[in-house]
Design an enzyme around this catalytic site. Structure first.
Site, mmCIF file in Angstrom:
data_model
loop_
_atom_site.group_PDB
_atom_site.id
_atom_site.type_symbol
_atom_site.label_atom_id
_atom_site.label_comp_id
_atom_site.label_asym_id
_atom_site.label_seq_id
_atom_site.Cartn_x
_atom_site.Cartn_y
_atom_site.Cartn_z
ATOM 1 N N HIS A 1 42.740 37.660 35.428
ATOM 2 C CA HIS A 1 42.741 37.149 36.800
ATOM 3 C C HIS A 1 44.083 36.472 37.133
ATOM 4 C CE1 HIS A 1 40.767 35.271 40.391
ATOM 5 N NE2 HIS A 1 41.701 34.363 40.191
ATOM 6 N N GLU A 2 44.477 35.530 36.291
ATOM 7 C CA GLU A 2 45.722 34.804 36.559
ATOM 8 C C GLU A 2 46.920 35.753 36.426
ATOM 9 O OE1 GLU A 2 45.338 31.990 37.921
ATOM 10 O OE2 GLU A 2 43.245 31.656 37.327
ATOM 11 N N GLU B 1 43.881 36.220 46.240
ATOM 12 C CA GLU B 1 42.651 36.443 45.469
ATOM 13 C C GLU B 1 42.343 37.938 45.363
ATOM 14 O OE1 GLU B 1 40.393 34.436 43.590
ATOM 15 O OE2 GLU B 1 42.250 33.317 43.758
ATOM 16 N N HIS C 1 47.469 37.312 39.722
ATOM 17 C CA HIS C 1 48.217 36.442 40.643
ATOM 18 C C HIS C 1 49.715 36.519 40.340
ATOM 19 C CE1 HIS C 1 45.049 34.415 42.844
ATOM 20 N NE2 HIS C 1 44.445 33.957 41.773
HETATM 21 ZN ZN ZN Z 1 42.497 33.061 41.717
#
Ligand code: ZN
Length: 499
Positions: A264-265, A294, A268
């Site tokens: 997830h990170e 997101e 980003h």
């Molecule tokens: Zn996030």
């Protein structure tokens, strides 16, 4: 002042601000990852001093005049400069229109609210938090009327977080989410859950660190541009495309937790590393909006990371690292376990399917609070009622109910919908991507870099130059359409649970 000169002044100011934000960001990262506990005093002092400097650099008559002059002549500016001016005006609108004393009082209430919320959550006692929440709601309603007189206050705040979005759009969006997902989740509730106990055996942190390295390699993240640290709550921060930092948290009894935090990170970080070079040092460096950011992290986490193709790609390595813990487990079992869908109480731990219903509940409550249709005293009852109605779960206490998120204590109303929109953007982006790429084949062959290349070309390179709705049009060739998200979830989970 000549326009040329005004642009030069704007860029100088941006450069100075960007340097301060860089320094503050590194301090924050250091504080959260490696600084000793007692660093807090010095850290807070330095941050307060630096924040005052950056505040004064933006909030002053000279800067207001400069921005107004540039706004008047916006037709003469290039696209990046025009958008920089637009964003700066957006950021200052509230401050310029709110009486100074009120704004200072608001900041005082905000910091009080934060500590009160911590205490209320620890004691699971909403009555402690209620008076200060009431004040924050009143402030937010008033501030919206100062910034945009005559506009619906909730629309004002929604647009602050996700530019271009209003209740008109979101009401329709959430109605679709609710009517499709509530029955789907109910039918899944009648099915047997896949086995997942093996995810909770003992997975030593030192081995999980090696898994993080492997996952970043699979995602083709250049480690010379992106570091990884460890914090209580995972996050991403970035200063320029060659200096991104992500963090994770290792739970030795939950393999899935850090694995998907890293993905997830990492998503980003990939977004910002893909910004075009012109945005280095510009306030437009980053992502188009919270929702768009997101959308990218969740794209890697859920759409890629929880796909069959991805599990087939990474499972052999995971099994090689943890042969005893995963004895008797195959890729298919692992795939099913990481895609378990089950109604739960806590938003941040919710699965891909039920997640948006947690957001919908917050949306409905915020809307009523901003319209003065719900008394802050009645928030827990409304919260518990909606959890029962949409997710079928009984909320045992406020700590696991309306006190779980920090957003309201920080004075944020209108932020939550962007979490859900991110997932919906992702499903629409996948649909567009599939017209040009065989996504599953690329993932299975370990060619995730090709997926990233496509995202870079269609989304990442623009940073904040385009608004989220505009980006969706550029990327997908049509307006935002939630039907792709509903279809994506329905297909995936019907298949998983044999509906
Ligand atoms: Zn996030």
């Amino acid at each position: 002042m000549e326009i040329q000169e005004a642009v030069k002044k704007l860029k100088e100011n941006n450069k100075l601000l960007s340097a301060y934000y860089h320094a503050m960001g590194v301090l924050y990262y250091d504080f959260d990852t490696v600084a000793p506990k007692n660093a807090v005093g010095g850290f807070s002092e330095t941050m307060a001093t630096l924040s005052e400097i950056t505040y004064k650099l933006s909030v002053n008559e000279e800067n207001f005049k400069l921005l107004d002059l540039l706004t008047e002549h916006e037709a003469e500016l290039d696209e990046i400069t025009r958008r920089e001016v637009e964003q700066a005006q957006r950021g200052l609108k509230l401050l310029r229109n709110t009486p100074m004393e009120e704004y200072i009082e608001y900041q005082r209430v905000q910091s009080e609210a934060n500590s009160v919320w911590h205490e209320a959550k620890a004691k699971s006692d909403y009555s402690l938090f209620e008076p200060v929440l009431k004040k924050l709601v009143d402030f937010n309603r008033r501030f919206a009327s100062y910034a945009e007189p005559g506009q619906d206050p909730y629309d004002y705040w929604l647009n602050e977080y996700e530019e271009g979005f209003t209740q008109e759009v979101l009401d329709k969006y959430f109605e679709k989410v609710r009517s499709a997902l509530v029955p789907l989740i109910r039918s899944i509730g009648e099915k047997q859950q896949p086995e997942s106990g093996f995810l909770h055996k003992f997975y030593p942190a030192w081995k999980q660190r090696a898994l993080s390295d492997h996952l970043m390699q699979v995602m083709e993240i250049n480690r010379d541009d992106c570091a990884i640290g460890e914090t209580e709550h995972p996050f991403t921060t970035g200063f320029n495309k060659h200096d991104m930092r992500i963090t994770t948290h290792y739970y030795e009894n939950a393999l899935e937790s850090s694995m998907y935090s890293v993905i997830h990170e990492g998503g980003h970080a990939i977004y910002e590393m893909g910004n075009c070079d012109e945005l280095t040092g510009s306030p437009l460096f980053g992502g188009a909006s919270c929702g768009m950011h997101e959308s990218q992290s969740r794209f890697y986490e859920n759409i890629i990371g929880r796909s069959k193709a991805f599990i087939e790609l990474v499972f052999p390595k995971i099994k090689e690292m943890f042969p005893e813990e995963l004895e008797g487990v195959d890729a298919d079992m692992f795939y099913k376990a990481v895609n378990r869908a089950e109604p739960s109480l806590i938003r941040t731990e919710a699965d891909e399917l039920t997640y948006s219903l947690h957001v919908l509940i917050r949306y409905e409550i915020e809307k009523k609070l901003m319209h003065g249709e719900l008394d802050t005293k009645d928030v827990p009852a409304e919260w518990n009622r909606l959890y029962k109605e949409y997710l079928g779960v009984d909320v045992p206490c406020d700590r696991e109910g309306c006190l779980q998120d920090s957003h309201w204590s920080g004075g944020s109303f209108g932020y939550f919908p962007s979490y859900s929109l991110g997932s919906a953007y992702g499903a629409q982006i996948l649909h567009a991507m599939r017209k040009e790429l065989d996504v599953d084949a690329l993932v299975k062959n370990g060619e995730i870099g090709k997926v990233t290349e496509w995202l870079r070309e269609h989304i990442h390179k623009y940073g904040m130059i385009k608004k989220p709705a505009e980006l969706i049009r550029i990327c997908c060739g049509e307006d935002f359409d939630p039907d792709y998200y509903i279809k994506y979830l329905t297909d995936k989970f019907s298949e998983l649970y044999g509906l």
